[in-house]
Design a protein around this motif. Structure first.
Motif, mmCIF file in Angstrom:
data_model
loop_
_atom_site.group_PDB
_atom_site.id
_atom_site.type_symbol
_atom_site.label_atom_id
_atom_site.label_comp_id
_atom_site.label_asym_id
_atom_site.label_seq_id
_atom_site.Cartn_x
_atom_site.Cartn_y
_atom_site.Cartn_z
ATOM 1 N N TYR A 186 0.856 -1.192 0.000
ATOM 2 C CA TYR A 186 0.000 0.000 0.000
ATOM 3 C C TYR A 186 0.889 1.239 0.000
ATOM 4 O O TYR A 186 1.859 1.309 0.747
ATOM 5 N N HIS A 187 0.570 2.195 -0.855
ATOM 6 C CA HIS A 187 1.318 3.458 -0.906
ATOM 7 C C HIS A 187 0.588 4.482 -0.041
ATOM 8 O O HIS A 187 -0.524 4.905 -0.382
ATOM 9 N N PRO A 188 1.178 4.905 1.077
ATOM 10 C CA PRO A 188 0.466 5.768 2.014
ATOM 11 C C PRO A 188 0.216 7.190 1.507
ATOM 12 O O PRO A 188 -0.785 7.804 1.873
ATOM 13 N N VAL A 189 1.087 7.709 0.667
ATOM 14 C CA VAL A 189 0.909 9.074 0.182
ATOM 15 C C VAL A 189 -0.143 9.115 -0.925
ATOM 16 O O VAL A 189 -1.053 9.947 -0.915
ATOM 17 N N LEU A 190 -0.018 8.216 -1.883
ATOM 18 C CA LEU A 190 -0.965 8.182 -2.997
ATOM 19 C C LEU A 190 -2.237 7.420 -2.670
ATOM 20 O O LEU A 190 -3.196 7.451 -3.435
ATOM 21 N N LYS A 191 -2.237 6.718 -1.543
ATOM 22 C CA LYS A 191 -3.363 5.911 -1.094
ATOM 23 C C LYS A 191 -3.814 4.921 -2.170
ATOM 24 O O LYS A 191 -4.985 4.856 -2.541
#
Length: 144
Positions: free
Chosen positions: A63-68
């Protein structure tokens, strides 16, 4: 060994598949570029082993936390493989250009060394598949 998800298993599978790809490059390189020296051949062998290890380690991140955004293995592994080979082209541009010109001819469609990024994406996809299939992915692999 393959029953439970494990980061160590992911890394081992990634390195193993990467080693096989690198070994193929080590053996086949003299057919494509006869004047290639031993350092280049050993470099290819170690490069793909390292790419496999990196793809194995990055199997934890789903999961990419910035791009969600979700990062499934079929997106993450080819992206890493393509990026690593893209960077490799900058270090060995002249040698790779000479090899592709020798194979495809001057001015050929595939004579640009940056096609190695596409090759890295394909290799990354294969490594990612086997690492995920036998080693799992995500948080379940950490701590085991």
């Amino acid at each position: 060994m393959f029953g439970n998800p494990s980061l160590i298993t992911r890394i081992a599978i990634g390195k193993g598949v990467g080693f096989l790809v690198g070994l193929a490059g080590f053996i086949l390189l003299p057919y494509f570029l006869p004047e290639a020296d031993w350092r280049l051949r050993w470099g290819i062998l170690f490069w793909y082993t390292t790419v496999g290890a990196i793809i194995g380690v990055f199997g934890v991140i789903t999961y990419h936390p910035v791009l969600k955004l979700r990062l499934p293995w079929w997106f993450r592994a080819p992206l890493l493989g393509a990026w690593m080979n893209f960077v490799l082209v900058f270090f060995a541009y002249d040698v790779m250009a000479a090899m592709l010109v020798k194979v495809f001819g001057e001015g050929g469609v595939l004579s640009s060394p940056f096609w190695f990024a596409a090759e890295g994406a394909i290799v990354g996809l294969v490594i990612g598949y086997f690492a995920t299939r036998f080693g799992g992915e995500g948080e379940e692999t950490v701590g085991k």
